[in-house]
Design a protein around this motif. Structure first.
Motif, PDB file in Angstrom:
ATOM      1  N   ALA A  26      44.659  46.852  42.729  1.00  0.00           N
ATOM      2  CA  ALA A  26      45.195  47.525  41.494  1.00  0.00           C
ATOM      3  C   ALA A  26      46.474  47.860  41.686  1.00  0.00           C
ATOM      4  O   ALA A  26      47.317  47.451  40.812  1.00  0.00           O
ATOM      5  CB  ALA A  26      44.246  48.668  40.884  1.00  0.00           C
ATOM      6  N   LEU A  27      46.595  48.549  42.664  1.00  0.00           N
ATOM      7  CA  LEU A  27      48.123  49.083  42.809  1.00  0.00           C
ATOM      8  C   LEU A  27      49.112  47.731  43.050  1.00  0.00           C
ATOM      9  O   LEU A  27      50.285  48.037  42.780  1.00  0.00           O
ATOM     10  CB  LEU A  27      48.111  49.922  43.820  1.00  0.00           C
ATOM     11  N   ILE A  28      48.579  46.753  43.572  1.00  0.00           N
ATOM     12  CA  ILE A  28      49.309  45.450  43.606  1.00  0.00           C
ATOM     13  C   ILE A  28      49.374  44.786  42.412  1.00  0.00           C
ATOM     14  O   ILE A  28      50.400  44.449  42.002  1.00  0.00           O
ATOM     15  CB  ILE A  28      48.756  44.809  44.938  1.00  0.00           C
ATOM     16  N   ALA A  29      48.194  44.425  41.891  1.00  0.00           N
ATOM     17  CA  ALA A  29      48.037  43.651  40.644  1.00  0.00           C
ATOM     18  C   ALA A  29      48.487  43.883  39.319  1.00  0.00           C
ATOM     19  O   ALA A  29      49.405  43.437  38.694  1.00  0.00           O
ATOM     20  CB  ALA A  29      46.530  43.246  40.510  1.00  0.00           C
ATOM     21  N   VAL A  30      48.648  45.307  38.935  1.00  0.00           N
ATOM     22  CA  VAL A  30      48.889  46.080  37.762  1.00  0.00           C
ATOM     23  C   VAL A  30      50.709  45.775  37.586  1.00  0.00           C
ATOM     24  O   VAL A  30      51.278  45.328  36.831  1.00  0.00           O
ATOM     25  CB  VAL A  30      48.577  47.297  37.576  1.00  0.00           C
ATOM     26  N   PRO A  31      51.379  45.963  38.874  1.00  0.00           N
ATOM     27  CA  PRO A  31      52.801  45.914  38.842  1.00  0.00           C
ATOM     28  C   PRO A  31      53.143  44.523  38.923  1.00  0.00           C
ATOM     29  O   PRO A  31      54.067  44.077  38.101  1.00  0.00           O
ATOM     30  CB  PRO A  31      53.325  46.407  40.176  1.00  0.00           C
ATOM     31  N   LEU A  32      52.394  43.485  39.528  1.00  0.00           N
ATOM     32  CA  LEU A  32      52.563  42.248  39.142  1.00  0.00           C
ATOM     33  C   LEU A  32      52.449  41.724  37.565  1.00  0.00           C
ATOM     34  O   LEU A  32      53.215  40.857  37.168  1.00  0.00           O
ATOM     35  CB  LEU A  32      51.627  41.349  40.033  1.00  0.00           C
ATOM     36  N   ALA A  33      51.394  42.338  37.184  1.00  0.00           N
ATOM     37  CA  ALA A  33      51.106  41.979  35.667  1.00  0.00           C
ATOM     38  C   ALA A  33      52.184  42.416  34.783  1.00  0.00           C
ATOM     39  O   ALA A  33      52.792  41.760  33.910  1.00  0.00           O
ATOM     40  CB  ALA A  33      49.672  42.505  35.248  1.00  0.00           C
ATOM     41  N   VAL A  34      52.813  43.649  35.139  1.00  0.00           N
ATOM     42  CA  VAL A  34      53.989  44.176  34.530  1.00  0.00           C
ATOM     43  C   VAL A  34      55.086  43.352  34.534  1.00  0.00           C
ATOM     44  O   VAL A  34      55.962  43.086  33.563  1.00  0.00           O
ATOM     45  CB  VAL A  34      54.242  45.721  34.817  1.00  0.00           C
ATOM     46  N   ALA A  35      55.346  42.845  35.901  1.00  0.00           N
ATOM     47  CA  ALA A  35      56.243  41.953  36.175  1.00  0.00           C
ATOM     48  C   ALA A  35      56.468  40.471  35.292  1.00  0.00           C
ATOM     49  O   ALA A  35      57.341  40.023  34.681  1.00  0.00           O
ATOM     50  CB  ALA A  35      56.600  41.622  37.307  1.00  0.00           C
ATOM     51  N   ALA A  36      55.050  40.039  35.173  1.00  0.00           N
ATOM     52  CA  ALA A  36      54.779  38.849  34.374  1.00  0.00           C
ATOM     53  C   ALA A  36      55.144  39.115  33.263  1.00  0.00           C
ATOM     54  O   ALA A  36      55.410  38.244  32.241  1.00  0.00           O
ATOM     55  CB  ALA A  36      53.379  38.337  34.859  1.00  0.00           C
ATOM     56  N   TYR A  37      54.918  40.459  32.670  1.00  0.00           N
ATOM     57  CA  TYR A  37      54.827  40.742  30.998  1.00  0.00           C
ATOM     58  C   TYR A  37      56.478  40.703  30.770  1.00  0.00           C
ATOM     59  O   TYR A  37      56.740  40.308  29.515  1.00  0.00           O
ATOM     60  CB  TYR A  37      54.223  41.918  30.736  1.00  0.00           C
ATOM     61  N   TRP A  38      57.155  41.367  31.581  1.00  0.00           N
ATOM     62  CA  TRP A  38      58.474  41.646  31.272  1.00  0.00           C
ATOM     63  C   TRP A  38      59.545  40.184  31.581  1.00  0.00           C
ATOM     64  O   TRP A  38      60.163  40.031  30.568  1.00  0.00           O
ATOM     65  CB  TRP A  38      58.993  42.618  32.223  1.00  0.00           C
ATOM     66  N   PHE A  39      58.945  39.603  32.450  1.00  0.00           N
ATOM     67  CA  PHE A  39      59.762  38.575  32.784  1.00  0.00           C
ATOM     68  C   PHE A  39      58.808  37.373  32.647  1.00  0.00           C
ATOM     69  O   PHE A  39      58.233  36.817  33.482  1.00  0.00           O
ATOM     70  CB  PHE A  39      60.380  38.582  34.263  1.00  0.00           C
ATOM     71  N   ARG A  40      58.783  36.655  31.392  1.00  0.00           N
ATOM     72  CA  ARG A  40      57.930  35.631  31.216  1.00  0.00           C
ATOM     73  C   ARG A  40      58.058  34.478  32.187  1.00  0.00           C
ATOM     74  O   ARG A  40      56.734  33.885  32.616  1.00  0.00           O
ATOM     75  CB  ARG A  40      57.900  35.305  29.718  1.00  0.00           C
ATOM     76  N   PRO A  41      59.056  34.045  32.809  1.00  0.00           N
ATOM     77  CA  PRO A  41      58.948  32.736  33.672  1.00  0.00           C
ATOM     78  C   PRO A  41      58.318  33.100  35.013  1.00  0.00           C
ATOM     79  O   PRO A  41      57.874  32.207  35.780  1.00  0.00           O
ATOM     80  CB  PRO A  41      60.562  32.822  33.981  1.00  0.00           C
ATOM     81  N   LEU A  42      58.252  34.412  35.212  1.00  0.00           N
ATOM     82  CA  LEU A  42      57.142  34.933  36.682  1.00  0.00           C
ATOM     83  C   LEU A  42      55.895  34.714  36.224  1.00  0.00           C
ATOM     84  O   LEU A  42      54.950  34.659  37.380  1.00  0.00           O
ATOM     85  CB  LEU A  42      57.446  36.195  36.846  1.00  0.00           C
ATOM     86  N   ALA A  43      55.246  34.638  34.812  1.00  0.00           N
ATOM     87  CA  ALA A  43      53.960  34.679  34.824  1.00  0.00           C
ATOM     88  C   ALA A  43      53.115  33.441  35.475  1.00  0.00           C
ATOM     89  O   ALA A  43      52.132  33.670  36.323  1.00  0.00           O
ATOM     90  CB  ALA A  43      53.794  34.765  33.363  1.00  0.00           C
ATOM     91  N   GLY A  44      53.813  32.271  35.288  1.00  0.00           N
ATOM     92  CA  GLY A  44      53.076  31.080  35.788  1.00  0.00           C
ATOM     93  C   GLY A  44      53.046  31.049  37.271  1.00  0.00           C
ATOM     94  O   GLY A  44      52.050  30.958  37.942  1.00  0.00           O
ATOM     95  N   PRO A  45      54.304  31.287  38.305  1.00  0.00           N
ATOM     96  CA  PRO A  45      54.171  31.464  39.473  1.00  0.00           C
ATOM     97  C   PRO A  45      53.145  32.752  39.837  1.00  0.00           C
ATOM     98  O   PRO A  45      52.400  32.400  41.098  1.00  0.00           O
ATOM     99  CB  PRO A  45      55.690  31.782  39.909  1.00  0.00           C
ATOM    100  N   ILE A  46      53.426  33.790  39.477  1.00  0.00           N
ATOM    101  CA  ILE A  46      52.422  34.942  39.834  1.00  0.00           C
ATOM    102  C   ILE A  46      50.838  34.528  39.672  1.00  0.00           C
ATOM    103  O   ILE A  46      50.138  34.817  40.869  1.00  0.00           O
ATOM    104  CB  ILE A  46      52.634  36.162  38.867  1.00  0.00           C
ATOM    105  N   LEU A  47      50.679  34.049  38.430  1.00  0.00           N
ATOM    106  CA  LEU A  47      49.038  33.395  38.292  1.00  0.00           C
ATOM    107  C   LEU A  47      48.638  32.423  39.313  1.00  0.00           C
ATOM    108  O   LEU A  47      47.535  32.233  39.627  1.00  0.00           O
ATOM    109  CB  LEU A  47      48.644  33.288  36.902  1.00  0.00           C
ATOM    110  N   ALA A  48      49.720  31.484  39.663  1.00  0.00           N
ATOM    111  CA  ALA A  48      49.466  30.493  40.542  1.00  0.00           C
ATOM    112  C   ALA A  48      49.133  30.949  41.944  1.00  0.00           C
ATOM    113  O   ALA A  48      48.124  30.323  42.468  1.00  0.00           O
ATOM    114  CB  ALA A  48      50.557  29.386  40.387  1.00  0.00           C
ATOM    115  N   VAL A  49      49.907  31.728  42.302  1.00  0.00           N
ATOM    116  CA  VAL A  49      49.852  32.213  43.626  1.00  0.00           C
ATOM    117  C   VAL A  49      48.519  32.934  43.736  1.00  0.00           C
ATOM    118  O   VAL A  49      47.650  32.657  44.917  1.00  0.00           O
ATOM    119  CB  VAL A  49      50.971  33.020  44.236  1.00  0.00           C
ATOM    120  N   THR A  50      48.327  33.879  43.048  1.00  0.00           N
ATOM    121  CA  THR A  50      47.002  34.577  43.205  1.00  0.00           C
ATOM    122  C   THR A  50      45.585  33.663  42.931  1.00  0.00           C
ATOM    123  O   THR A  50      44.598  34.084  43.450  1.00  0.00           O
ATOM    124  CB  THR A  50      46.893  35.763  42.190  1.00  0.00           C
ATOM    125  N   GLY A  51      45.934  32.441  42.136  1.00  0.00           N
ATOM    126  CA  GLY A  51      44.806  31.658  41.905  1.00  0.00           C
ATOM    127  C   GLY A  51      44.749  30.942  43.245  1.00  0.00           C
ATOM    128  O   GLY A  51      43.685  30.743  43.510  1.00  0.00           O
TER     129      GLY A  51
END
Length: 228
Positions: A47-72
């Protein structure tokens, strides 16, 4: 086939035995405590790692795809292969187990947290900006509180899956209740030992899920009022 049928019918090897539970209560409780501890630590770290990643994906939409892809990608790697890859570097024990299960929990928490953040009504965000809230103030006072249902859902799903995955840690000597299950297979397929470990895993997952559901209700009282 005849061997299987006669083995199942063996009255000396039942699927459940109170005698086994009584005689091995200390070992069973130790395995349960270890399993619960590993699960709680793994979900907290994730949670301490994932929530900040989610916030980054929320603030910077181009990062959403790569973040979800890597965790996937981490989520699709077979657990035994991941243990085999990490163990030579981190050694045998809890650190390796935590590293593996945290990687698997990231996708579930990130995905649900991003979904929760993106479902914050645009008019609410606009009203917060009109009141002079900066990005960080809006995040902590508006976005995260309203995204809590999604975040809690991610935590619940990650917790249940982590309870199951921790058992695989038996391959590196820290599987919690997985030690009981694997020990039953080694002990001439001792059914009572296997069943005890399995039932406790299910009960642990249910209890932790109910605890998180209760925490979610306490943190989001407006949902209960809306439902009523």
């Amino acid at each position: 086939m005849s061997f299987r049928l006669s083995y199942r019918a063996d009255p000396g090897n039942p699927w459940f035995s109170w005698q086994y539970v009584r005689d091995n209560s200390d070992t069973i409780l130790a395995a349960l405590r270890d399993h619960a501890s590993l699960t709680a630590r793994a979900v907290l770290i994730a949670a301490l790692i994932a929530v900040p990643l989610a916030v980054a994906a929320y603030w910077f939409r181009p990062l959403a795809g790569p973040i979800l892809a890597v965790t996937g990608v981490f989520y699709t790697i077979p657990s035994l292969a991941l243990f085999a890859f990490i163990a030579p570097y981190l050694g045998i024990g809890a650190v390796t187990v935590l590293s593996v299960v945290v990687l698997y929990a990231l996708l579930v928490i990130v995905r649900n947290s991003v979904a929760g953040l993106t479902q914050v009504p645009p008019e609410v965000r606009e009203a917060a900006e009109g009141m002079g809230y900066g990005r960080w103030a809006r995040l902590f006072r508006i976005d995260l509180p309203l995204a809590l249902p999604g975040i809690i859902t991610g935590l619940r799903l990650a917790t249940v899956s982590t309870v199951a995955l921790v058992t695989v840690g038996v391959v590196v000597g820290r599987g919690g209740l997985g030690q009981l299950i694997f020990g039953g297979f080694q002990n001439n397929f001792f059914k009572a030992q296997i069943m005890t470990g399995t039932v406790l895993c299910v009960l642990l997952a249910l209890v932790l899920d109910l605890i998180l559901a209760g925490i979610g209700r306490l943190l989001t009282p407006w949902l209960a009022r809306r439902a009523s």
